[in-house]
Design an enzyme around this catalytic site. Structure first.
Site, PDB file in Angstrom:
ATOM      1  N   GLY A 296     -13.796  -6.616 -15.904  1.00 33.45           N
ATOM      2  CA  GLY A 296     -14.554  -7.495 -16.776  1.00 33.45           C
ATOM      3  C   GLY A 296     -15.395  -6.686 -17.743  1.00 33.45           C
ATOM      4  N   ALA A 297     -16.004  -5.616 -17.212  1.00 36.67           N
ATOM      5  CA  ALA A 297     -16.843  -4.742 -18.022  1.00 36.67           C
ATOM      6  C   ALA A 297     -17.094  -3.459 -17.253  1.00 36.67           C
ATOM      7  CB  ALA A 297     -18.172  -5.428 -18.363  1.00 36.67           C
ATOM      8  N   GLU A 333     -24.131  -5.701 -16.174  1.00 36.26           N
ATOM      9  CA  GLU A 333     -23.889  -4.331 -16.655  1.00 36.26           C
ATOM     10  C   GLU A 333     -25.186  -3.618 -17.016  1.00 36.26           C
ATOM     11  OE1 GLU A 333     -20.969  -3.189 -16.127  1.00 36.26           O
ATOM     12  OE2 GLU A 333     -20.295  -5.213 -15.592  1.00 36.26           O
ATOM     13  N   HIS A 336     -26.997  -2.185 -14.083  1.00 28.73           N
ATOM     14  CA  HIS A 336     -26.440  -0.897 -13.643  1.00 28.73           C
ATOM     15  C   HIS A 336     -27.120   0.293 -14.312  1.00 28.73           C
ATOM     16  CE1 HIS A 336     -23.211  -1.928 -10.977  1.00 28.73           C
ATOM     17  NE2 HIS A 336     -22.544  -2.644 -11.863  1.00 28.73           N
TER      18      HIS A 336
END
EC number: 3.4.11.-
Length: 902
Positions: A296-297, A333, A336
């Site tokens: 997804g990413a 994301e 992270h």
């Protein structure tokens, strides 16, 4: 050299400190050349240097090592690349001097088409097909771009230089410090990065547009007074933006579709700075949409890569569900950047520290930005998916042993992401939000720019809260599975018993420290305790005290696992279950609790601990349900029940369909087909799901209306009669009536697919095409999925098929397995083919056939865990089917529900 083959980790005698990397990708030949100079600290006597490399060409004369103190240059006597182990072994005739030195290597490679390592993605610009160069290094594919110590604990700094065509945009983790143009080529140099792991290095080269903003948290203003004339004084305002520069890059012409993600990103970076009490450490944050992208990413430090569907949002043609996905994925994301990039797991055993936390925190961010979405009510979906996978004997602990890089891809699953996020939420609920946040911020400050293990987090939370976190959480992360807590009333006592839940119905051996929450007849009367033994009995009057009158205790509903914050299931005895059915019917329970009671009973039914009859009777109590998350789960359960009924009691399937139509019609009528002024985000998402369900169950009025609206859409792609939120339902309705002999709807959908350049529209169509009840057309759809018209990343969107296409899909998979294996090789995408095609079966004979097929075909190592899980699901379904066949009252119950007047 053979001593280094077959080892799970690299030897520890050389430690990388800094990489100086230069890459020159050729987007025409799809080759690249490169060089790397690695500052090494040789810490033990050795005549070998061993690092990772794969699919690279390294010439013998292109490798050298220079000792810093003596400036002596030595060349290896032997250079060997072991492809099976993905290691490059350098043997020297003399011992490599202990201390600091520089290892220099020149290499070449191919820009592959497998969406891993340094690869090529295709796009169109002014009608011409072009290549872009992209990196995807997680979990262990930096070695396909440059030789390196490709393990998360081997952190270093990175200085990157790119030689690229002068007209292209070249991005990396850090800002550009210099760009030199020399004719048709330019050399782009970037700032040196802070220390980070190799899997976070990123490079993207291509033609892009972008939109830009800055975070507001660092904006400062200064004023200088300038005397411009003897008689007048002017105030000159100068603005310096010192916040983080945020950009969203996308294909040329799509910049406006990046504006929503840009808004989310700038706000989220500000939020995380406060929540983690640590600023985002880089000067810029680039996010870029890649047309070909397996996941997804990917959270690359300072340059996050995404599928287009996870980053771009078109105000006119994207649905509410697309908007929510962009928000949660961006939140995931960016989390992270702290949890994973700044503080990094020591080894892949602790992958869940990255993914579980990022999943949980993404809900925190989304809820802060869009409180009307009620995103925390949707978190139960994360728990549900985690519970379903972890109910298998072939699941794995959160902290899972990883003995080889080839095993890593398969643990990017619902255990690491969803169970991980769920146990974090359970722990936060137990410790309290403030204590949890303070301890988390302390953990990040202590371990910034270094590596950590799960126990480091537990220690920080235990120190900050004073609670026995290690003892509590070890039972949840070090052993697989979870408990089902059985509850019954016996002589004014509440008796609790825990045992491992397995979807097979088998007895498990696990035992947990369970944070039990419960309420009595009201959410104002609530109690918490830790269930540490196998069983425990509590006096009801002592639990509730004077909060409930004595004569009310016997009749009050009791809900255990309040708001589903605990990662476990609950089984009630019949008197308690009956009271809960009443509470559901009277809308006395919270949204999350109504969801949880249904989901727990469905799981117990699958495990043959409850009957299908009891499940559908409970479902009938949800006739007046209005909340998205509950109805969404009700729809999901109804699909699964229909499939099992088709195998177990085919003569009753039409009654089941009619029951489900009755169940969902009320909501469909309330919502209608078109958005209402001021309606909620959740209602917009629910409309599409409800109408899709009615189409799948063959509701005539829905099919008829969908066809009318689809025809209007074919005539005018901007018609208000077919807004984005109902398009998937419309497409499914079209395919429900399509066949090999009635192809017009199918052909029309293919036409829309070919004409649109919006990835979300393409995905909606691909996800609808195989919903036809005609097996011959299903096969045609599956063959279309493997044509060049469908990007490799999107093929799995055509799976699973309609129930009628199940057998055809299996034959298709067998026939195309060699091609699929060659295309996808290792990586998580190949596991999706297996789970989607195999898991829907429901016979022991089919399980044996599947097992025999894969046993006789090589290359199953990347799918080993997934195959075992899929076969287990087939056997669970088979046993469930046999159990349903024996139910005496099922026929009467479903017929009564099918024609019940509300």
């Amino acid at each position: 050299m053979d001593q280094f083959k077959g080892q799970p980790r690299l030897p520890k005698f050389a430690i990388p400190k800094r990489y100086d990397i230069r890459l020159k990708p050729d987007l025409t030949s799809c080759r690249f050349a490169g060089s790397v100079a690695v500052d090494l600290d040789i810490v033990a006597a050795t005549s070998f240097i061993v690092l990772n490399a794969a699919e690279l060409t390294v010439a013998d004369g292109s490798v050298s090592f220079m000792h810093r103190d003596s400036s002596k240059v030595i060349k290896p006597s032997r250079v060997e690349l072991f492809e099976n182990d993905e290691i490059l072994v350098l043997e020297f005739a003399e011992a490599v001097p202990i201390g600091l030195g520089v290892l220099a290597i020149q290499f070449e490679g191919t820009l592959n088409d497998r969406m891993k390592g340094f690869y090529r993605s295709t796009y169109e610009h002014n009608g011409e097909k072009k290549n872009m160069a992209v990196t995807q290094f997680e979990p262990a594919d930096a070695r396909r771009c440059f030789p390196c110590w490709d393990e998360p604990a081997c952190k270093a700094t990175f200085k990157i230089t790119l030689d690229v065509p002068s007209e292209l945009v070249a991005l990396s983790n850090m800002p550009v410090v210099e760009e030199k143009v020399d004719g048709s080529l330019k050399t782009v140099s970037y700032q040196e990065s802070p220390i980070m792991s190799t899997y976070l290095v990123a490079v993207v080269v291509g033609l892009f547009d972008y939109v830009e903003d800055h975070t507001s948290d660092g904006k400062t203003f200064f004023f200088s007074q300038v005397l411009l004339a003897l008689t007048s004084l002017f105030l000159m305002k100068s603005t310096i933006l010192t916040g983080v520069k945020v950009r969203v890059y996308c294909q040329v012409g799509k910049a406006n579709q990046g504006k929503f993600a840009l808004h989310v990103a700038t706000r989220t970076l500000e939020l995380y700075k406060e929540y983690f009490a640590t600023p985002y450490p880089l000067p810029k944050m680039d996010m870029i949409a890649i047309p070909d992208f397996a996941a997804g990413a990917m959270e690359n430090y300072g340059l996050v890569t995404y599928r287009e569907t996870a980053l771009l949002f078109d105000e006119q043609h994207s649905a509410a569900v697309n908007k929510q996905r962009v928000a949660t994925v961006v939140g995931h994301e960016l989390a992270h950047q702290w949890f994973g990039n700044l503080v990094t797991m020591e080894w892949w055993t602790d992958l869940w520290l990255n993914e579980g936390f990022a999943t949980w925190v993404s809900y925190l961010a989304t809820d802060s930005l869009f409180p009307d979405w009620k995103i925390w009510s949707q978190f139960v979906n994360e728990s549900t998916e985690g519970l379903r996978l972890d109910g298998l004997a072939e699941s794995h602990p959160i902290e899972v042993e990883v003995n080889h890089a080839g095993e890593i891809d398969e643990i990017f699953d619902s255990i690491s992401y969803r169970k991980g996020a769920s146990v974090i939420r359970m722990l936060q609920s137990y410790l309290g939000a403030e204590s949890f946040q303070r301890s988390l911020a302390s953990y990040i400050k202590k371990h910034a720019y270094s590596n950590a293990k799960t126990v480091d987090l537990w220690n920080a939370l235990e120190e900050g809260s004073g609670e026995p976190v290690n003892k509590l959480m070890s039972s949840w992360t070090k052993q697989q599975g979870y408990p089902v807590v059985s509850v019954k009333v016996n002589d004014q006592k509440l008796e609790f018993n825990q045992s491992q839940f397995l979807s097979s119905g088998a007895n498990g051996e696990g035992q947990w420290v369970v944070p039990v929450t419960l309420c009595f007849g009201s959410y104002d009367v609530r109690k918490n305790f830790l269930l540490q033994a196998k069983s425990e009995a509590l006096d009801i009057k002592e639990l509730v005290g004077s909060q409930i009158a004595g004569d009310q205790v016997a009749n009050s509903w009791i809900k255990v696992n309040v708001d589903q914050t605990g990662f476990y299931r609950v089984k009630y005895d019949e008197p308690l279950a009956a009271r809960l059915r009443y509470a559901i019917d009277k809308q006395l329970l919270s949204t999350a609790d109504r969801h949880g009671i249904l989901d727990d009973l469905f799981a117990l039914c699958m495990a043959r601990q409850e009957s299908l009859t009891s499940l559908i009777n409970l479902m009938g109590a949800y006739r007046g349900e209005v909340e998205y998350i509950v109805l969404s789960n009700l729809i999901s359960v109804s699909y699964k029940v229909r499939r099992i009924a088709a195998d177990a009691v085919p003569d009753l399937v039409d009654y089941f369909k009619q029951f489900f139509i009755n169940l969902f019609q009320y909501t469909a009528e309330r919502l209608g087909w078109e958005p209402k002024p001021g309606e909620s985000h959740l209602d917009a998402m629910l409309r599409g799901e409800i109408l899709t369900a009615l189409a799948q169950f063959g509701h005539d009025l829905t099919l008829e209306e969908a066809n009318k609206r689809f025809q209007a859409f074919l005539n005018d792609r901007n018609t208000p009669l077919c807004p984005p939120d109902i398009r998937k339902a419309t497409y499914v309705a079209v395919m429900q009536q399509a066949s090999k002999t009635n192809r017009s709807g199918y052909e029309s959908l293919l036409k829309v697919y070919r004409e649109t350049d919006l990835s979300q529209e393409k995905i909606r169509i691909l996800g609808s095409l195989s919903d036809t009840p005609d097996p011959d057309l299903v096969l045609e759809v599956l063959n279309f999925m493997l044509t060049p018209e469908v990007r490799s990343q999107d093929v799995i969107m055509g799976l699973p098929t309609s129930p009628e296409g199940r057998e055809v899909a299996w034959e298709w998979l067998k026939e195309n397995w060699k091609r699929i294996l060659e295309t996808y090789g290792s990586g998580f995408l190949i596991t999706r083919f297996v789970s989607a095609v195999v898991s829907p079966f429901a016979s022991v004979e089919k399980a044996k056939e599947v097992e025999d097929f894969f046993a006789s075909h090589g290359g199953t190592k990347p799918i080993a865990r997934t195959l075992k899980q899929s076969l287990e699901r087939v056997n669970i379904n088979a046993n469930w089917v046999e159990s349903v066949k024996d139910e005496k009252n099922l026929a009467d119950a479903v017929k009564e529900l099918a024609y019940r007047k509300y």
